[in-house]
Design a protein around this motif. Structure first.
Motif, mmCIF file in Angstrom:
data_model
loop_
_atom_site.group_PDB
_atom_site.id
_atom_site.type_symbol
_atom_site.label_atom_id
_atom_site.label_comp_id
_atom_site.label_asym_id
_atom_site.label_seq_id
_atom_site.Cartn_x
_atom_site.Cartn_y
_atom_site.Cartn_z
ATOM 1 N N ASP A 1 2.752 6.664 -6.876
ATOM 2 C CA ASP A 1 1.906 7.756 -7.338
ATOM 3 C C ASP A 1 2.621 9.097 -7.195
ATOM 4 O O ASP A 1 2.528 9.965 -8.082
ATOM 5 N N ALA A 2 3.336 9.278 -6.082
ATOM 6 C CA ALA A 2 4.087 10.527 -5.893
ATOM 7 C C ALA A 2 5.190 10.662 -6.931
ATOM 8 O O ALA A 2 5.394 11.739 -7.510
ATOM 9 N N ARG B 1 0.840 -1.199 0.000
ATOM 10 C CA ARG B 1 0.000 0.000 0.000
ATOM 11 C C ARG B 1 0.875 1.249 0.000
ATOM 12 O O ARG B 1 0.660 2.181 -0.785
ATOM 13 N N ARG B 2 1.858 1.264 0.891
ATOM 14 C CA ARG B 2 2.775 2.412 0.910
ATOM 15 C C ARG B 2 3.573 2.493 -0.383
ATOM 16 O O ARG B 2 3.867 3.591 -0.873
ATOM 17 N N PRO C 1 4.645 11.790 4.655
ATOM 18 C CA PRO C 1 3.290 11.491 4.197
ATOM 19 C C PRO C 1 3.093 9.996 4.007
ATOM 20 O O PRO C 1 4.028 9.205 3.966
ATOM 21 N N HIS C 2 1.810 9.601 3.839
ATOM 22 C CA HIS C 2 1.415 8.254 3.430
ATOM 23 C C HIS C 2 1.755 7.194 4.468
ATOM 24 O O HIS C 2 1.941 6.037 4.122
ATOM 25 N N THR D 1 8.291 5.902 2.815
ATOM 26 C CA THR D 1 9.017 4.645 2.657
ATOM 27 C C THR D 1 9.665 4.192 3.960
ATOM 28 O O THR D 1 9.664 3.010 4.296
ATOM 29 N N ARG E 1 0.882 0.746 -12.804
ATOM 30 C CA ARG E 1 0.829 2.177 -12.475
ATOM 31 C C ARG E 1 1.527 3.011 -13.551
ATOM 32 O O ARG E 1 1.043 4.077 -13.938
ATOM 33 N N ALA F 1 2.534 1.656 -3.372
ATOM 34 C CA ALA F 1 1.651 2.248 -4.387
ATOM 35 C C ALA F 1 1.536 3.757 -4.193
ATOM 36 O O ALA F 1 1.559 4.533 -5.164
ATOM 37 N N ASP F 2 1.420 4.203 -2.936
ATOM 38 C CA ASP F 2 1.356 5.645 -2.670
ATOM 39 C C ASP F 2 2.635 6.347 -3.131
ATOM 40 O O ASP F 2 2.598 7.439 -3.711
ATOM 41 N N THR F 3 3.785 5.723 -2.845
ATOM 42 C CA THR F 3 5.060 6.312 -3.235
ATOM 43 C C THR F 3 5.187 6.359 -4.759
ATOM 44 O O THR F 3 5.668 7.354 -5.323
ATOM 45 N N SER G 1 8.005 10.993 0.959
ATOM 46 C CA SER G 1 7.474 9.639 0.903
ATOM 47 C C SER G 1 7.496 9.011 2.279
ATOM 48 O O SER G 1 8.341 9.346 3.122
#
Length: 314
Positions: free
Chosen positions: A36-37, A29-30, A312-313, A271, A73, A32-34, A269
């Motif tokens: 996207d950034a 999940r993290r 974030p995230h 991460t 992605r 995927a968020d990273t 991020s």
């Protein structure tokens, strides 16, 4: 995506760092968020499984899930991507190449089998077989300074002449590939890119992008628009790394730990700094002081902080 070639493979590429849970499993999940950034940052592409991506620690199911996510992605965003198929075992590397090829990345990054150094003939044979397994997807030879078999000028000249499927190189310095920058897209360490770009380097698989993908992309544009300013910024990046990151390397922290530290310094991020056993992470409590030093030294490189303290995230 369309296969990359010597002309189209260029710019600043950002790695897929692995966010790890306490049990050292990948937090997808993290991740995927990273991603996207990164895809909104302006970098020229995304790649997987370099040293910073801890490729040597991945299980095969993790490898496939990571690549499915990155391919999905990046394809949706219209961003070029390369998939790293490296493994210390040549046999497992071939399996990884065969599984990466159907995702049709722009290129597949490979490393030479790693337990024993190879002769030139063995290295060429390895690359020929890897090219056959790639099913028409071009190869990039990932050969940083930590590689056990170092591809020097003589071997690179033979690769240029004998294996057209290899379109790009990651090497410690553009001088290693002197005279071959028309044949290969030569990639160098991110913090050396402004000076190497003037010498013919096409881009970087970038540690600077670990700290700030958007800042690294802006810096690459500056290399054309204002080369003198780009070189001056390189000098300050190198000075910051020498003062704050090189001492961590001398203390024994591995390259993935240092790259994740740069990511935490940038604050863009979630991460985190955790790396997989048996390596140890840079302690989280070191990050605030490092972040403050980076913002004093490199204000135009780093993105605006997203808030005091917590990335974030998370």
């Amino acid at each position: 995506m369309r296969p990359l070639d010597t002309r189209t493979l260029n710019g600043v590429w950002s790695t897929a760092l692995l966010p790890l849970r306490e049990d050292e499993g990948i937090d997808f999940r993290r991740l995927a968020d990273t991603l996207d950034a990164v895809l909104g940052s302006g970098v020229h592409g995304v790649y997987t499984n370099g040293s910073a991506g801890e490729f040597h620690t991945l299980g095969e199911a993790e490898y496939d899930r990571l690549h499915d996510l990155v391919a999905e992605r990046c394809t949706a965003a219209g961003t070029p991507f390369q998939l790293g198929a490296g493994h210390p075992s040549g046999q497992l590397s071939l399996d990884r190449i065969r599984r990466a090829a159907p995702l049709r990345p722009g290129a597949i990054q490979v490393v030479l089998p790693d337990w024993l150094p190879l002769t030139e003939d063995e290295a060429l044979d390895a690359l020929r077989r890897m090219a056959g397994a790639a099913d028409g997807v071009p190869l990039v030879l990932y050969n940083p300074g930590c590689a056990k078999t170092q591809a020097g000028p003589a071997l690179l000249a033979r690769i240029a002449a004998e294996i057209p499927e290899v379109v790009g190189l990651k090497v410690p310095s553009v001088t290693v590939a002197e005279g071959l920058t028309d044949r290969f897209a030569v990639f160098v360490a991110g913090h050396t890119l402004a000076s190497a770009h003037r010498a013919g380097a096409a881009g970087s698989y970038s540690n600077v992008a670990c700290m700030s993908p958007a800042g690294a992309a802006r810096w690459f544009a500056q290399m054309t628009a204002d080369p003198a300013a780009a070189l001056a910024l390189e000098a300050r990046i190198r000075a910051f790394l020498d003062a704050h990151i090189t001492p961590l390397a001398r203390a024994g922290y591995c390259d993935p730990a240092l790259d994740k530290t740069l990511c935490a310094i940038g604050g863009w991020s979630g991460t985190g700094t955790r790396v997989r056993w048996p390596h140890r992470p840079v302690p989280e409590d070191r990050i605030p002081a490092l972040r403050a030093a980076a913002r004093r030294a490199l204000p135009e490189l780093l993105d605006d902080p997203l808030g005091p303290g917590t990335p974030p995230h998370m």
